[in-house]
Write an enzyme that holds these catalytic residues in place. Sequence first.
Site, PDB file in Angstrom:
ATOM      1  N   ASP A  52      -4.588   5.359  -0.185  1.00 49.29           N
ATOM      2  CA  ASP A  52      -5.858   5.641   0.486  1.00 49.29           C
ATOM      3  C   ASP A  52      -5.683   6.537   1.700  1.00 49.29           C
ATOM      4  O   ASP A  52      -4.605   6.642   2.283  1.00 49.29           O
ATOM      5  CB  ASP A  52      -6.483   4.328   0.984  1.00 49.29           C
ATOM      6  CG  ASP A  52      -5.723   3.739   2.185  1.00 49.29           C
ATOM      7  OD1 ASP A  52      -4.507   3.501   2.046  1.00 49.29           O
ATOM      8  OD2 ASP A  52      -6.341   3.558   3.253  1.00 49.29           O
ATOM      9  N   ASP A  70       3.303   1.048  -3.458  1.00 49.47           N
ATOM     10  CA  ASP A  70       2.848   2.370  -3.893  1.00 49.47           C
ATOM     11  C   ASP A  70       3.811   3.475  -3.466  1.00 49.47           C
ATOM     12  O   ASP A  70       4.127   4.365  -4.231  1.00 49.47           O
ATOM     13  CB  ASP A  70       1.412   2.651  -3.387  1.00 49.47           C
ATOM     14  CG  ASP A  70       1.219   2.365  -1.896  1.00 49.47           C
ATOM     15  OD1 ASP A  70       2.206   2.085  -1.179  1.00 49.47           O
ATOM     16  OD2 ASP A  70       0.056   2.418  -1.442  1.00 49.47           O
ATOM     17  N   VAL A  91      -0.599  11.813   0.486  1.00 47.17           N
ATOM     18  CA  VAL A  91      -1.196  11.754  -0.850  1.00 47.17           C
ATOM     19  C   VAL A  91      -2.166  10.580  -0.977  1.00 47.17           C
ATOM     20  O   VAL A  91      -2.011   9.557  -0.308  1.00 47.17           O
ATOM     21  CB  VAL A  91      -0.109  11.673  -1.945  1.00 47.17           C
ATOM     22  CG1 VAL A  91       0.625  12.994  -2.063  1.00 47.17           C
ATOM     23  CG2 VAL A  91       0.868  10.534  -1.683  1.00 47.17           C
ATOM     24  N   LYS A 100       9.102   9.219  -0.386  1.00 48.86           N
ATOM     25  CA  LYS A 100       9.108  10.392   0.509  1.00 48.86           C
ATOM     26  C   LYS A 100      10.361  10.296   1.373  1.00 48.86           C
ATOM     27  O   LYS A 100      10.286   9.921   2.550  1.00 48.86           O
ATOM     28  CB  LYS A 100       7.904  10.322   1.449  1.00 48.86           C
ATOM     29  CG  LYS A 100       6.647  11.011   0.998  1.00 48.86           C
ATOM     30  CD  LYS A 100       5.727  11.210   2.216  1.00 48.86           C
ATOM     31  CE  LYS A 100       4.375  10.609   2.025  1.00 48.86           C
ATOM     32  NZ  LYS A 100       3.492  10.719   3.199  1.00 48.86           N
ATOM     33  N   ASP A 159       7.702   5.419   2.687  1.00 46.11           N
ATOM     34  CA  ASP A 159       7.536   6.542   3.610  1.00 46.11           C
ATOM     35  C   ASP A 159       8.625   6.399   4.681  1.00 46.11           C
ATOM     36  O   ASP A 159       9.775   6.751   4.450  1.00 46.11           O
ATOM     37  CB  ASP A 159       6.108   6.474   4.160  1.00 46.11           C
ATOM     38  CG  ASP A 159       5.748   7.630   5.063  1.00 46.11           C
ATOM     39  OD1 ASP A 159       6.266   8.725   4.846  1.00 46.11           O
ATOM     40  OD2 ASP A 159       4.925   7.443   5.986  1.00 46.11           O
ATOM     41  N   GLY A 161      -2.607  -1.139  -1.825  1.00 44.82           N
ATOM     42  CA  GLY A 161      -2.244   0.131  -2.456  1.00 44.82           C
ATOM     43  C   GLY A 161      -1.544   0.015  -3.787  1.00 44.82           C
ATOM     44  O   GLY A 161      -1.563   0.937  -4.597  1.00 44.82           O
TER      45      GLY A 161
HETATM   46  P1  IMP Z   1       6.189   2.908   5.542  1.00 44.20           P
HETATM   47  O1  IMP Z   1       6.210   1.535   6.094  1.00 44.20           O
HETATM   48  O2  IMP Z   1       6.185   3.962   6.617  1.00 44.20           O
HETATM   49  O3  IMP Z   1       7.233   3.163   4.493  1.00 44.20           O
HETATM   50  O4  IMP Z   1       4.782   3.104   4.893  1.00 44.20           O
HETATM   51  C1  IMP Z   1       4.396   2.439   3.775  1.00 44.20           C
HETATM   52  C2  IMP Z   1       2.896   2.407   3.666  1.00 44.20           C
HETATM   53  O5  IMP Z   1       2.282   3.507   4.363  1.00 44.20           O
HETATM   54  C3  IMP Z   1       2.484   2.556   2.232  1.00 44.20           C
HETATM   55  O6  IMP Z   1       2.432   1.307   1.574  1.00 44.20           O
HETATM   56  C4  IMP Z   1       1.126   3.201   2.360  1.00 44.20           C
HETATM   57  O7  IMP Z   1       0.144   2.206   2.539  1.00 44.20           O
HETATM   58  C5  IMP Z   1       1.214   4.032   3.631  1.00 44.20           C
HETATM   59  N1  IMP Z   1       1.491   5.462   3.339  1.00 44.20           N
HETATM   60  C6  IMP Z   1       2.619   6.136   3.569  1.00 44.20           C
HETATM   61  N2  IMP Z   1       2.528   7.408   3.152  1.00 44.20           N
HETATM   62  C7  IMP Z   1       1.295   7.533   2.619  1.00 44.20           C
HETATM   63  C8  IMP Z   1       0.590   8.624   1.986  1.00 44.20           C
HETATM   64  O8  IMP Z   1       1.080   9.757   1.806  1.00 44.20           O
HETATM   65  N3  IMP Z   1      -0.673   8.343   1.578  1.00 44.20           N
HETATM   66  C9  IMP Z   1      -1.264   7.133   1.727  1.00 44.20           C
HETATM   67  N4  IMP Z   1      -0.642   6.089   2.290  1.00 44.20           N
HETATM   68  C10 IMP Z   1       0.626   6.290   2.744  1.00 44.20           C
HETATM   69 MG    MG Z   2      -1.793   1.739   2.651  1.00 41.60          MG
END
Ligand code: IMP
Ligand code: MG
Length: 173
Positions: free
Chosen positions: A157, A98, A151, A129, A101, A42
Site C-alpha cells: 500500500d 510482502d 511499489v 529490496k 526493505d 500487506g
Molecule cells: P522494513 O521493516 O523496512 O523491511 O519494511 C517492511 C515493511 O515496509 C513492509 O512490510 C511494507 O509494509 C513496508 N514497505 C517497504 N517498502 C515498501 C514499498 O515499496 N511499498 C509499500 N510498502 C513498503
Molecule cells: Mg505495509
Amino acid sequence: MVASVKPLMTAEVLQKRVQELGQHLSQVYEGQHPVVLGLLKGVVPFYADLVRAMSIDIEMQFMQVSSYGSGMSSSGKLNIRQDLTASLEHRPVLLVDDIMDTGLTLFEIKEYVLKRGAREVKICTLLDKPSRRQFPLHPDFIGFEIPDHFVVGYGLDYQERFRNLPYIGIYTP
Ligand code: IMP
Ligand code: MG
C-alpha cells in the site's frame, strides 16, 4: 490501470512465480507441519496464493505489527498490534511478508518468534529490496529482487491504498 501507478509486474507474472515458490516450499517443509506466519495486512494476497500453491499440511497464523507509519520511510520501531495464537514451542516457522526493505520488521519478528520457542525460523518475502537493507538479514526464499522503487499493489500500500490491485506497480506521487 490506476493513474499514479506504473505497472511493474503483471498478475500473470506474479502467479507463475508464486506457484513455483509454493512447490519449492512444499519440498523444503515436507513432513514438518510448519507454522506459516503471515504479517498483516500487506501479505494477504500473496499469502492466500502461496499457501494454496503448497501441497503439504501447514498451520496458518498471522500477526499485525507496525514499523512504518504511513509514509514512504521507516519509523524505526516495532509495535505488536495483533499477536499470534499458537504455541511455537519446537516448531518450524516460516515467516511470510510482502517485502523486505530495511529488514527492521522481519529482524524484530524473527527474534520474537525465537523467544516464543520456535525450533527454526525461515523468511519468505515476495519482494526484496536489498539496496535498502539496514539490518543483517536476508530472506531465505524470495519471489523477486527489485531496485529501490516504492511499489504498490498485490497487498502493498501507499497510505492504505492500492492493496487490492492484482498487479504490482511503481507508485509515482
Ligand atoms: P522494513 O521493516 O523496512 O523491511 O519494511 C517492511 C515493511 O515496509 C513492509 O512490510 C511494507 O509494509 C513496508 N514497505 C517497504 N517498502 C515498501 C514499498 O515499496 N511499498 C509499500 N510498502 C513498503
Ligand atoms: Mg505495509
